[in-house]
Design a protein around this motif. Structure first.
Motif, PDB file in Angstrom:
ATOM      1  N   GLY A  14     -14.343  -9.795   6.123  1.00  0.00           N
ATOM      2  CA  GLY A  14     -15.748  -9.531   6.419  1.00  0.00           C
ATOM      3  C   GLY A  14     -15.956  -8.342   7.339  1.00  0.00           C
ATOM      4  N   ASP A  15     -14.896  -7.931   8.029  1.00  0.00           N
ATOM      5  CA  ASP A  15     -15.016  -6.776   8.935  1.00  0.00           C
ATOM      6  C   ASP A  15     -14.806  -5.447   8.216  1.00  0.00           C
ATOM      7  N   GLY A  16     -14.378  -5.499   6.958  1.00  0.00           N
ATOM      8  CA  GLY A  16     -14.037  -4.249   6.274  1.00  0.00           C
ATOM      9  C   GLY A  16     -14.731  -4.073   4.940  1.00  0.00           C
ATOM     10  N   VAL A  17     -14.090  -3.365   4.047  1.00  0.00           N
ATOM     11  CA  VAL A  17     -14.743  -2.888   2.817  1.00  0.00           C
ATOM     12  C   VAL A  17     -14.327  -3.623   1.549  1.00  0.00           C
ATOM     13  N   ALA A  44      -2.640   7.949  14.486  1.00  0.00           N
ATOM     14  CA  ALA A  44      -3.908   7.222  14.405  1.00  0.00           C
ATOM     15  C   ALA A  44      -4.910   8.064  13.616  1.00  0.00           C
ATOM     16  N   ASP A  60      -8.761  -7.757   5.611  1.00  0.00           N
ATOM     17  CA  ASP A  60      -9.730  -6.744   5.214  1.00  0.00           C
ATOM     18  C   ASP A  60      -9.247  -5.355   5.618  1.00  0.00           C
ATOM     19  N   TRP A  61      -9.788  -4.348   4.920  1.00  0.00           N
ATOM     20  CA  TRP A  61      -9.418  -2.955   5.177  1.00  0.00           C
ATOM     21  C   TRP A  61     -10.439  -2.352   6.134  1.00  0.00           C
ATOM     22  N   ARG A  78     -19.323  -2.282  -0.349  1.00  0.00           N
ATOM     23  CA  ARG A  78     -18.030  -2.742  -0.844  1.00  0.00           C
ATOM     24  C   ARG A  78     -17.930  -2.502  -2.356  1.00  0.00           C
ATOM     25  N   LEU A 137     -16.854  -0.473  -4.914  1.00  0.00           N
ATOM     26  CA  LEU A 137     -15.963   0.631  -5.268  1.00  0.00           C
ATOM     27  C   LEU A 137     -16.308   1.198  -6.648  1.00  0.00           C
ATOM     28  N   TRP A 148       5.607  14.434   3.562  1.00  0.00           N
ATOM     29  CA  TRP A 148       5.216  13.115   4.064  1.00  0.00           C
ATOM     30  C   TRP A 148       6.175  12.719   5.177  1.00  0.00           C
ATOM     31  N   HIS A 188       0.837  -1.192   0.000  1.00  0.00           N
ATOM     32  CA  HIS A 188       0.000   0.000   0.000  1.00  0.00           C
ATOM     33  C   HIS A 188       0.884   1.259   0.000  1.00  0.00           C
ATOM     34  N   MET A 208       0.808   3.848   1.470  1.00  0.00           N
ATOM     35  CA  MET A 208       1.095   4.468   2.776  1.00  0.00           C
ATOM     36  C   MET A 208       2.386   3.911   3.383  1.00  0.00           C
ATOM     37  N   HIS A 237      -4.714  10.323  -1.308  1.00  0.00           N
ATOM     38  CA  HIS A 237      -3.881   9.163  -1.026  1.00  0.00           C
ATOM     39  C   HIS A 237      -4.767   7.924  -0.851  1.00  0.00           C
ATOM     40  N   CYS A 290      -9.108   5.916   0.637  1.00  0.00           N
ATOM     41  CA  CYS A 290     -10.054   5.445  -0.379  1.00  0.00           C
ATOM     42  C   CYS A 290     -11.405   5.042   0.220  1.00  0.00           C
ATOM     43  N   TRP A 302      -6.444  -3.336  -3.014  1.00  0.00           N
ATOM     44  CA  TRP A 302      -7.902  -3.286  -3.209  1.00  0.00           C
ATOM     45  C   TRP A 302      -8.384  -1.957  -3.785  1.00  0.00           C
ATOM     46  N   TRP A 303      -7.700  -0.861  -3.466  1.00  0.00           N
ATOM     47  CA  TRP A 303      -8.106   0.502  -3.814  1.00  0.00           C
ATOM     48  C   TRP A 303      -7.767   0.871  -5.251  1.00  0.00           C
ATOM     49  N   ASP A 304      -6.917   0.087  -5.913  1.00  0.00           N
ATOM     50  CA  ASP A 304      -6.296   0.497  -7.174  1.00  0.00           C
ATOM     51  C   ASP A 304      -7.314   0.576  -8.315  1.00  0.00           C
ATOM     52  N   THR A 356     -11.164   0.906   9.050  1.00  0.00           N
ATOM     53  CA  THR A 356     -10.736   2.214   9.549  1.00  0.00           C
ATOM     54  C   THR A 356     -11.432   2.477  10.879  1.00  0.00           C
ATOM     55  N   PRO A 357     -10.921   3.375  11.742  1.00  0.00           N
ATOM     56  CA  PRO A 357      -9.725   4.173  11.519  1.00  0.00           C
ATOM     57  C   PRO A 357      -8.452   3.332  11.621  1.00  0.00           C
ATOM     58  N   LEU A 358      -7.425   3.779  10.883  1.00  0.00           N
ATOM     59  CA  LEU A 358      -6.133   3.107  10.947  1.00  0.00           C
ATOM     60  C   LEU A 358      -5.455   3.454  12.272  1.00  0.00           C
ATOM     61  N   PRO A 359      -4.726   2.489  12.857  1.00  0.00           N
ATOM     62  CA  PRO A 359      -4.014   2.780  14.109  1.00  0.00           C
ATOM     63  C   PRO A 359      -2.726   3.568  13.832  1.00  0.00           C
TER      64      PRO A 359
END
Lengths: 274, 274
Positions: free
Chosen positions: A222-225, B212, A205-206, B111, B113, B206, A144, A146, B144, B148, A182-184, A208-211
């Motif tokens: 299944g917990d994400g998008v 978080a 899975d993706w 989901r 996109l 960056w 990713h 990031m 970024h 997404c 997944w975002w591409d 949020t929020p990111l830690p």
């Protein structure tokens, strides 16, 4: 009992579970394979681990990790390449189909992204024949964006594909990790172009929020998008016939008992990926 | 005294500084412009702000923000479009050259996109002529990929360019924010292809580790890994003749006095961007 023979469980998903117990549980559970990491394998003893996975009838879908090819000075870069040679030998001993390459971020203090990407290409060129001779595919993992500055200057499937295509497919391939790609917007097109080059497929899975640090916030399927079922179908349409490997870095998951995490991963795989 | 006439200061960089003071300081400091946000403009009074920027001889390089076009139900999507029409009218009142579009993430629970990206394209198609009639360019901001799912399903310059190219350049352009695009392997090629489509250029740096939530960890120019001077040159080579806007979301920076933040932004701009 549903079929788990196409599922592989990466040991970092239950990182505190002793490897021999994890391998035993995966084998009894009817999984098709495990994904391994060098450090825990070394702790348990590589010959012992190789014996255990064979006795359990498990495939080793990946060994993590090689890479980290980017460094300011040539001596350090050579050390990294030497260590990657050892990693290839370890993968061969374990019967792992791939060595996963986390290619490395920008050298400390550098802003030269093109230069760092050149270091990655040079290192892979040096290692590719050695890997092929050992029956190990170097799996370039686009990570990713990031993580571009500190983990991998290889950020997209297209970039990884163009790098891999310089070499025979038995030497260099591409690892597709749902979390990283997944975002591409080019995802479907690039998976099609990868035709036969996919060396591994990892899922989580993706969420949020990111830690803070964005390293240990991956979600259980299944917990994400991410539409993981659709992604798996595209990966298979591209000619990938290997297992689906569950690899989740999640601080909360690591606090739970390994057998619980494995059981939940199996349920989620059947519900959201298979 | 070095030339700051090509520099614009986005008000969110010193978000607690009263807008009239910020505008006055930017004008006295010899800056070329300011970037504004709808909420603080409304608080200070839009007619008053429009008068202040004109009296200070400042250009309004951007108004943030329009967008958030993705929603599960048609009624909410229509509300968003109506709000974007008001944002276009506000931009026109302020004499802003662009309305920045943060296009929106996945609708809650979705989901899909591709579907969300379709909602963005449909909304821009509905707004583009309205914006053009008001002399305002809708500036699609690729964000970024780590945003997404919750901020923008438009993640790359190529994706933003392909979307913008469906419309006349006086209606829809692309905002290039260094923070969002620096990592892109296609960066240089895409900037060249944007030829005349760049509607704004924002800079910060960056820095890692990310905090978080990954929203308030942007760095002051020079504190991170982006080669901002090289990026500015590529942006100008692509035909962009507008100002460079400094926009930094940083929790620590927000604790400092506005005039200090402005002074440091000017120094860093001259040292690392100009």
């Amino acid at each position: 009992m549903s079929d788990l023979s196409r599922l592989s469980f990466n040991s970092q998903t239950a990182k505190h579970w002793p490897l021999p117990e994890l391998i035993d549980a995966a084998g009894r559970g009817g999984l098709g394979g495990v994904g391994l990491w060098r450090e825990p394998v070394r702790e348990a003893g590589i010959d012992r681990v190789a014996h255990l996975v064979r006795s359990a009838g498990l495939e080793v879908t990946s060994l993590c990790r090689g890479g980290f090819f980017t460094a300011a000075d040539a001596a350090t870069r050579q050390e990294r390449i030497d260590d990657n040679r050892r990693a290839v030998e370890e993968a061969a001993l374990l019967g792992a189909r791939t060595l996963v390459l986390v290619c490395g971020g920008l050298p400390s203090g550098s802003r030269d992204l093109a230069g760092a990407r050149g270091m990655v290409a040079d290192a892979i060129a040096e290692l590719a024949p050695f890997a092929g001779d050992h029956g190990v595919v170097l799996a370039i993992e686009p990570m990713h964006p990031m993580y571009c500055s500190d983990r991998s200057v290889v950020s997209t499937l297209r970039q990884a594909r163009r790098l891999a295509e310089r070499f025979p497919p038995e030497q260099v391939g591409v690892l597709v990790d749902a979390y990283h790609v997944w975002w591409d917007p080019e995802l479907v097109d690039e998976l099609a172009l990868l035709d036969g080059r996919i060396a591994g497929f990892q899922v989580c899975d993706w969420v949020t929020p990111l830690p803070a640090g964005v390293l240990t916030g991956r979600g259980m399927m299944g917990d994400g998008v991410i539409d993981l079922g659709a992604l798996r179908r595209e990966v298979e349409r591209s000619g990938y016939s290997g297992l689906t490997e569950v690899e989740i870095f999640n601080a909360r998951l690591w606090q739970r008992a390994g057998h619980e995490v494995l059981a939940e991963a199996c349920r989620r795989y059947l519900a959201h990926v298979a």
